[in-house]
Design a protein around this motif. Structure first.
Motif, PDB file in Angstrom:
ATOM      1  N   LEU A  21       0.192  -1.832  -0.033  1.00 52.97           N
ATOM      2  CA  LEU A  21       0.335  -0.456   0.773  1.00 52.97           C
ATOM      3  C   LEU A  21       0.505   1.142   0.149  1.00 52.97           C
ATOM      4  N   TRP A  22       1.707   1.042   0.582  1.00 54.91           N
ATOM      5  CA  TRP A  22       2.845   2.239   0.772  1.00 54.91           C
ATOM      6  C   TRP A  22       3.198   2.322  -0.762  1.00 54.91           C
ATOM      7  N   HIS A  23       4.025   1.409  -1.529  1.00 52.37           N
ATOM      8  CA  HIS A  23       4.247   1.952  -2.507  1.00 52.37           C
ATOM      9  C   HIS A  23       3.065   1.899  -3.849  1.00 52.37           C
ATOM     10  N   ALA A  24       2.017   1.484  -3.492  1.00 44.27           N
ATOM     11  CA  ALA A  24       0.860   1.761  -4.745  1.00 44.27           C
ATOM     12  C   ALA A  24       0.689   3.500  -4.377  1.00 44.27           C
ATOM     13  N   THR A  25       0.606   3.349  -3.071  1.00 45.40           N
ATOM     14  CA  THR A  25       0.197   5.302  -2.986  1.00 45.40           C
ATOM     15  C   THR A  25       0.887   6.448  -3.496  1.00 45.40           C
ATOM     16  N   GLU A  26       2.732   5.744  -3.413  1.00 43.52           N
ATOM     17  CA  GLU A  26       3.694   6.627  -4.860  1.00 43.52           C
ATOM     18  C   GLU A  26       3.416   6.394  -5.173  1.00 43.52           C
ATOM     19  N   ALA A  27       3.509   5.379  -6.180  1.00 44.17           N
ATOM     20  CA  ALA A  27       3.274   4.997  -7.243  1.00 44.17           C
ATOM     21  C   ALA A  27       2.363   5.768  -8.428  1.00 44.17           C
ATOM     22  N   ARG A  28       1.747   5.352  -7.477  1.00 47.72           N
ATOM     23  CA  ARG A  28       0.018   5.914  -8.247  1.00 47.72           C
ATOM     24  C   ARG A  28      -0.370   7.599  -7.745  1.00 47.72           C
ATOM     25  N   ARG A  29       0.309   8.482  -7.414  1.00 43.75           N
ATOM     26  CA  ARG A  29       0.430   9.513  -6.617  1.00 43.75           C
ATOM     27  C   ARG A  29      -1.228   9.949  -5.886  1.00 43.75           C
ATOM     28  N   GLY A  30      -1.087   8.654  -5.340  1.00 45.71           N
ATOM     29  CA  GLY A  30      -2.195   8.379  -4.182  1.00 45.71           C
ATOM     30  C   GLY A  30      -3.845   8.448  -5.510  1.00 45.71           C
ATOM     31  N   VAL A  31      -3.657   8.310  -6.125  1.00 51.18           N
ATOM     32  CA  VAL A  31      -5.252   7.749  -6.526  1.00 51.18           C
ATOM     33  C   VAL A  31      -5.327   6.673  -6.947  1.00 51.18           C
ATOM     34  N   PHE A  32      -7.041   6.346  -6.208  1.00 45.76           N
ATOM     35  CA  PHE A  32      -7.002   4.997  -6.232  1.00 45.76           C
ATOM     36  C   PHE A  32      -8.663   4.742  -6.912  1.00 45.76           C
ATOM     37  N   LYS A  33      -9.213   3.965  -6.858  1.00 50.39           N
ATOM     38  CA  LYS A  33     -10.992   3.668  -7.474  1.00 50.39           C
ATOM     39  C   LYS A  33     -11.125   3.213  -6.790  1.00 50.39           C
ATOM     40  N   ASP A  34     -12.432   3.581  -6.430  1.00 48.44           N
ATOM     41  CA  ASP A  34     -13.610   2.448  -5.740  1.00 48.44           C
ATOM     42  C   ASP A  34     -14.319   1.540  -6.181  1.00 48.44           C
ATOM     43  N   ARG A  35     -14.873   0.333  -6.039  1.00 45.99           N
ATOM     44  CA  ARG A  35     -16.170   0.186  -6.819  1.00 45.99           C
ATOM     45  C   ARG A  35     -16.766   0.385  -8.084  1.00 45.99           C
ATOM     46  N   ASP A  36     -17.171   1.577  -7.571  1.00 45.79           N
ATOM     47  CA  ASP A  36     -18.026   2.430  -8.766  1.00 45.79           C
ATOM     48  C   ASP A  36     -17.411   3.388  -9.767  1.00 45.79           C
ATOM     49  N   GLY A  37     -15.655   3.503  -9.633  1.00 44.81           N
ATOM     50  CA  GLY A  37     -15.322   3.453 -10.617  1.00 44.81           C
ATOM     51  C   GLY A  37     -14.565   5.320  -9.354  1.00 44.81           C
ATOM     52  N   ARG A  38     -15.283   5.438  -8.476  1.00 42.94           N
ATOM     53  CA  ARG A  38     -14.941   7.131  -8.358  1.00 42.94           C
ATOM     54  C   ARG A  38     -13.618   7.034  -7.705  1.00 42.94           C
ATOM     55  N   GLU A  39     -12.733   8.104  -8.420  1.00 38.00           N
ATOM     56  CA  GLU A  39     -11.281   8.074  -7.649  1.00 38.00           C
ATOM     57  C   GLU A  39     -11.257   8.606  -6.519  1.00 38.00           C
ATOM     58  N   PHE A  40     -11.209   8.554  -5.473  1.00 36.59           N
ATOM     59  CA  PHE A  40     -10.709   8.907  -4.148  1.00 36.59           C
ATOM     60  C   PHE A  40      -9.084   8.973  -4.425  1.00 36.59           C
ATOM     61  N   ASN A  41      -8.334   9.206  -3.342  1.00 39.63           N
ATOM     62  CA  ASN A  41      -7.096   9.895  -2.801  1.00 39.63           C
ATOM     63  C   ASN A  41      -6.946   9.045  -1.470  1.00 39.63           C
ATOM     64  N   LEU A  42      -5.506   8.191  -0.907  1.00 35.96           N
ATOM     65  CA  LEU A  42      -5.386   7.164   0.105  1.00 35.96           C
ATOM     66  C   LEU A  42      -3.451   8.269   0.081  1.00 35.96           C
ATOM     67  N   ARG A  43      -2.766   8.566   1.503  1.00 34.35           N
ATOM     68  CA  ARG A  43      -1.892   8.178   1.911  1.00 34.35           C
ATOM     69  C   ARG A  43      -1.291   7.930   2.864  1.00 34.35           C
ATOM     70  N   MET A  44      -0.346   8.033   3.260  1.00 37.98           N
ATOM     71  CA  MET A  44       0.254   7.517   4.309  1.00 37.98           C
ATOM     72  C   MET A  44       0.681   8.658   4.926  1.00 37.98           C
ATOM     73  N   GLU A  45       0.147   8.615   6.299  1.00 42.37           N
ATOM     74  CA  GLU A  45       0.045  10.044   6.671  1.00 42.37           C
ATOM     75  C   GLU A  45       1.379   9.702   8.115  1.00 42.37           C
ATOM     76  N   GLU A  46       1.476  10.450   8.801  1.00 43.16           N
ATOM     77  CA  GLU A  46       2.293  11.222   9.360  1.00 43.16           C
ATOM     78  C   GLU A  46       3.143  10.202  10.254  1.00 43.16           C
ATOM     79  N   ARG A  47       2.298   8.624  10.630  1.00 48.45           N
ATOM     80  CA  ARG A  47       2.821   7.308  11.701  1.00 48.45           C
ATOM     81  C   ARG A  47       2.809   6.272  11.015  1.00 48.45           C
ATOM     82  N   VAL A  48       4.041   6.304  11.273  1.00 49.41           N
ATOM     83  CA  VAL A  48       4.191   4.862  10.547  1.00 49.41           C
ATOM     84  C   VAL A  48       5.169   3.754  11.079  1.00 49.41           C
TER      85      VAL A  48
END
Length: 175
Positions: A21-48
């Protein structure tokens, strides 16, 4: 014995997921799609947190960075550690959720949903705020589940996971 093995397998799967997930958030610049195909952003926050080793040789590093710089955690990945806990931020305009995920049991902690209107109005249904809050929690869980399903589709395919593992190792090496 079976319980210990199951817990270990869950931890490995959880660490693979959070590292992917960390890799994917960086590789995609945080852009994912929900099950309806709508885009949303996801990123790792300040604590890992990253963790490696077994038993008494277990090493952990918790990185907290308000600016989002997680270089110490990335250094841990280069030494063979894997992500064991991560704070995630989901954003879908205009709403945002924040939640912490643990590797060993996929527990979600500290879920913060978007703010709901709290002004009292005479015509308001007394249950409206509770129902709205539950709806917002459900939306976050749906976003999380969708990302996890995507991960599982790759993880359970030997060919896809082999390629993805190489990509992640390259990403870790560059970090």
């Amino acid at each position: 014995m079976d319980l210990v093995l199951a817990e270990r397998e869950n931890t490995i799967l959880g660490q693979d997921f959070l590292t992917w997930l960390w890799h994917a958030t960086e590789a995609r610049r945080g852009v994912f799609k929900d099950r309806d195909g709508r885009e949303f952003n996801l990123r790792m926050e300040e604590r890992v947190s990253v963790q490696g080793g077994d038993g008494e040789g277990m090493e952990s590093a918790v990185v907290k960075s308000p600016s989002g710089e997680l270089t110490e955690a990335r250094s841990g990945l280069r030494t063979g550690k894997k992500v064991s806990r991560a704070q995630l931020r989901f954003e879908r305009d205009p709403e945002a959720w924040q939640v912490t995920v643990k590797d060993n049991d996929f527990s979600l902690a500290g879920l913060k949903t978007p703010k709901i209107e709290t002004k009292d109005r005479e015509d308001d249904d007394p249950d409206a705020r509770v129902l709205e809050k539950l709806f917002l929690v459900e939306q976050c869980l749906e976003l999380f589940d969708g990302v996890y399903q995507e991960f599982l589709a790759e993880r359970l395919s030997a060919a896809k996971w082999s390629e993805q593992s190489r990509t992640i190792r390259d990403w870790i090496g560059r970090g």
